[in-house]
Enzyme design. Structure first.
Site, PDB file in Angstrom:
ATOM      1  N   GLY A  20      -9.013   8.077  -1.781  1.00  0.00           N
ATOM      2  CA  GLY A  20      -9.583   9.383  -1.432  1.00  0.00           C
ATOM      3  C   GLY A  20     -10.172   9.310  -0.036  1.00  0.00           C
ATOM      4  O   GLY A  20      -9.820   8.431   0.746  1.00  0.00           O
ATOM      5  N   ASP A  39       1.886   8.730  -6.571  1.00  0.00           N
ATOM      6  CA  ASP A  39       1.932  10.201  -6.497  1.00  0.00           C
ATOM      7  C   ASP A  39       2.208  10.686  -5.076  1.00  0.00           C
ATOM      8  O   ASP A  39       2.531  11.861  -4.881  1.00  0.00           O
ATOM      9  CB  ASP A  39       0.650  10.843  -7.062  1.00  0.00           C
ATOM     10  CG  ASP A  39      -0.619  10.129  -6.630  1.00  0.00           C
ATOM     11  OD1 ASP A  39      -0.516   9.117  -5.914  1.00  0.00           O
ATOM     12  OD2 ASP A  39      -1.714  10.581  -6.992  1.00  0.00           O
ATOM     13  N   HIS A  51      -9.900   1.320  -0.018  1.00  0.00           N
ATOM     14  CA  HIS A  51      -9.643   2.115   1.188  1.00  0.00           C
ATOM     15  C   HIS A  51     -10.948   2.163   1.992  1.00  0.00           C
ATOM     16  O   HIS A  51     -11.965   2.647   1.487  1.00  0.00           O
ATOM     17  CB  HIS A  51      -9.294   3.562   0.832  1.00  0.00           C
ATOM     18  CG  HIS A  51      -7.887   3.780   0.397  1.00  0.00           C
ATOM     19  ND1 HIS A  51      -7.401   3.349  -0.807  1.00  0.00           N
ATOM     20  CD2 HIS A  51      -6.844   4.410   1.014  1.00  0.00           C
ATOM     21  CE1 HIS A  51      -6.134   3.696  -0.920  1.00  0.00           C
ATOM     22  NE2 HIS A  51      -5.769   4.349   0.169  1.00  0.00           N
ATOM     23  N   GLU A 100     -10.671   3.660   7.446  1.00  0.00           N
ATOM     24  CA  GLU A 100      -9.433   4.357   7.815  1.00  0.00           C
ATOM     25  C   GLU A 100      -9.780   5.395   8.882  1.00  0.00           C
ATOM     26  O   GLU A 100      -9.470   5.202  10.048  1.00  0.00           O
ATOM     27  CB  GLU A 100      -8.810   5.022   6.581  1.00  0.00           C
ATOM     28  CG  GLU A 100      -7.506   5.765   6.886  1.00  0.00           C
ATOM     29  CD  GLU A 100      -6.901   6.424   5.649  1.00  0.00           C
ATOM     30  OE1 GLU A 100      -7.525   6.408   4.583  1.00  0.00           O
ATOM     31  OE2 GLU A 100      -5.780   6.973   5.785  1.00  0.00           O
ATOM     32  N   HIS A 120      -5.999   0.113   4.959  1.00  0.00           N
ATOM     33  CA  HIS A 120      -6.114   0.560   6.365  1.00  0.00           C
ATOM     34  C   HIS A 120      -7.096  -0.329   7.154  1.00  0.00           C
ATOM     35  O   HIS A 120      -6.669  -1.263   7.812  1.00  0.00           O
ATOM     36  CB  HIS A 120      -6.520   2.043   6.455  1.00  0.00           C
ATOM     37  CG  HIS A 120      -5.612   2.946   5.678  1.00  0.00           C
ATOM     38  ND1 HIS A 120      -4.415   3.380   6.179  1.00  0.00           N
ATOM     39  CD2 HIS A 120      -5.715   3.478   4.433  1.00  0.00           C
ATOM     40  CE1 HIS A 120      -3.826   4.156   5.277  1.00  0.00           C
ATOM     41  NE2 HIS A 120      -4.584   4.215   4.208  1.00  0.00           N
ATOM     42  N   HIS A 156       1.201   4.934  -2.448  1.00  0.00           N
ATOM     43  CA  HIS A 156       0.701   5.718  -3.587  1.00  0.00           C
ATOM     44  C   HIS A 156       1.876   6.264  -4.391  1.00  0.00           C
ATOM     45  O   HIS A 156       2.778   6.879  -3.819  1.00  0.00           O
ATOM     46  CB  HIS A 156      -0.172   6.866  -3.084  1.00  0.00           C
ATOM     47  CG  HIS A 156      -1.428   6.389  -2.412  1.00  0.00           C
ATOM     48  ND1 HIS A 156      -2.636   6.345  -3.058  1.00  0.00           N
ATOM     49  CD2 HIS A 156      -1.648   5.899  -1.180  1.00  0.00           C
ATOM     50  CE1 HIS A 156      -3.560   5.863  -2.233  1.00  0.00           C
ATOM     51  NE2 HIS A 156      -2.982   5.581  -1.080  1.00  0.00           N
ATOM     52  N   HIS A 159       0.856  -1.205   0.000  1.00  0.00           N
ATOM     53  CA  HIS A 159       0.000   0.000   0.000  1.00  0.00           C
ATOM     54  C   HIS A 159       0.885   1.245   0.000  1.00  0.00           C
ATOM     55  O   HIS A 159       1.290   1.744   1.047  1.00  0.00           O
ATOM     56  CB  HIS A 159      -0.928  -0.007   1.220  1.00  0.00           C
ATOM     57  CG  HIS A 159      -1.968   1.068   1.176  1.00  0.00           C
ATOM     58  ND1 HIS A 159      -3.318   0.820   1.321  1.00  0.00           N
ATOM     59  CD2 HIS A 159      -1.870   2.417   0.987  1.00  0.00           C
ATOM     60  CE1 HIS A 159      -3.995   1.949   1.226  1.00  0.00           C
ATOM     61  NE2 HIS A 159      -3.136   2.938   1.027  1.00  0.00           N
ATOM     62  N   ASP A 165       2.219   4.140   2.676  1.00  0.00           N
ATOM     63  CA  ASP A 165       1.103   4.976   2.216  1.00  0.00           C
ATOM     64  C   ASP A 165       1.581   6.144   1.333  1.00  0.00           C
ATOM     65  O   ASP A 165       1.487   6.053   0.115  1.00  0.00           O
ATOM     66  CB  ASP A 165       0.267   5.485   3.402  1.00  0.00           C
ATOM     67  CG  ASP A 165      -1.173   5.806   3.023  1.00  0.00           C
ATOM     68  OD1 ASP A 165      -1.579   5.465   1.902  1.00  0.00           O
ATOM     69  OD2 ASP A 165      -1.887   6.394   3.853  1.00  0.00           O
ATOM     70  N   ASP A 166       2.030   7.251   1.934  1.00  0.00           N
ATOM     71  CA  ASP A 166       2.394   8.455   1.165  1.00  0.00           C
ATOM     72  C   ASP A 166       3.691   9.083   1.689  1.00  0.00           C
ATOM     73  O   ASP A 166       3.653  10.104   2.388  1.00  0.00           O
ATOM     74  CB  ASP A 166       1.269   9.505   1.287  1.00  0.00           C
ATOM     75  CG  ASP A 166       0.001   9.062   0.578  1.00  0.00           C
ATOM     76  OD1 ASP A 166       0.051   8.808  -0.633  1.00  0.00           O
ATOM     77  OD2 ASP A 166      -1.042   8.968   1.254  1.00  0.00           O
TER      78      ASP A 166
HETATM   79 ZN   LIG Z   1      -3.785   4.920   0.765  1.00  0.00          ZN
END
Ligand SMILES: [Zn+2]
Length: 327
Positions: free
Chosen positions: A179, A15, A210, A213, A234, A13, A11, A292-293
């Protein structure tokens, strides 16, 4: 942490993994004004450094996505560098996810791309697949991808399901819905997301969603019952519904846990002893540990592993994600 020589990540992203320097370089070459002179200034704006909200985290993307979206070279570079960065952290297998529409520039109403152009969502997937194929080879890593629908854009989801089918042979392994947590309760025949996931299911495309979360356990239930989800992004709030949680344990539903992210989005308590991951571990749930990010959270996989260590997990309990890769 270097003893983890064969890490896996499920998991993350694409971007949400751009290098700050890359954003600054591309902004310069495209003549896009950024209010940041250097990485430190960029990070001051983009990094969520204390427990905040999921909404605040998603807002940070608005700062740098316009630099990448609609630019073929930028999209390629971000995806290629993703492979290098993952390999650097001893990750051997990774599934990275993104929404092709957010990186395209063909739509009348664009989300991020500054100008309208001719890079379609399909072109984006082609560019990313090319970059991941080259990066996998060059950095001796296996990088697959997952295409994300966005909760606030149900009109994109069917095209995303179709792109998953078309690019299955190019390393697209699953569909996701990302999102803000989606709103439970919309009937399947009125929900374009649910219809798209049915198409994916019928075509043998893997599904992850997702859910749970920062939203309720109900979202996890819907993802499982109406979206054929095999994995949940999540899913922390599943533990709030004991019956549902027990069913997930029985069915071995996989939870893609992102420890650093879960705390920064305030999806879980800052008291680590109450983290749902500990219940997952103790109850024999199926889960993996992920970032994640990284650009927004300023983390890497080792930070998330350290967080697990703080919670008392053993090495074996951390490296467990290999059991549920979408391959
Ligand atoms: Zn995510």
């Amino acid at each position: 942490m270097d003893k983890f020589e064969y890490k896996v990540e499920l998991h993350v992203h694409l971007d949400g993994s751009v290098r700050p320097q890359t954003v600054l370089d591309i902004a310069k070459s495209r003549g896009i004004h950024m209010p940041h002179e250097n990485i430190e200034e960029f990070k001051r704006d983009v990094v969520v450094d204390k427990p905040s909200t999921l909404e605040a985290l998603l807002k940070c993307f608005r700062i740098f996505m316009p630099v990448i979206a609609g630019c073929k070279d930028a999209i390629y570079r971000v995806a290629y560098e993703f492979c290098e960065d993952s390999a650097k952290h001893n990750i051997k297998y990774v599934e990275t996810r993104y929404c092709p529409h957010l990186l395209a520039n063909t739509a009348e109403k664009r989300e991020y791309a500054i100008e309208r152009g001719n890079i379609s969502p399909r072109d984006v997937v082609d560019i990313v697949c090319n970059a991941l194929e080259k990066g996998s080879k060059d950095f001796n890593i296996t990088v697959k991808s997952i295409l994300c629908g966005m909760t606030h854009r149900p009109e994109w989801s069917m095209e995303i399901a179709e792109l998953c089918k078309e690019f299955k042979s190019r390393g697209v392994v699953a569909i996701d819905l990302a999102g803000d947590d989606f709103e439970p309760g919309v009937e399947p025949d009125e929900c374009l997301h649910k219809q798209a996931f049915k198409v994916a299911y019928d075509a043998g495309i893997h599904r992850t969603v997702h859910a749970g979360e920062n939203g309720p356990a109900e979202g996890v239930k819907e993802a499982l019952e109406h979206m054929y989800a095999e994995r949940i992004g999540h899913g922390y709030h599943v533990v709030d519904d004991e019956n549902l949680y027990q069913k997930c344990l029985k069915d071995q539903v996989h939870f893609e846990v992102c420890p650093c992210s879960s705390i920064k989005t305030s999806s879980v308590s800052t008291d680590l002893s109450k983290h749902p991951l500990l219940r997952f571990v103790n109850d024999g749930a199926n889960y993996s540990i992920n970032t994640d990010d990284p650009v927004v959270l300023d983390n890497n996989i080792d930070d998330d592993y350290s967080k697990c260590k703080e919670m008392g997990l053993t090495d074996e309990q951390i490296i467990i994600g290999w059991y549920f890769i979408f391959l």
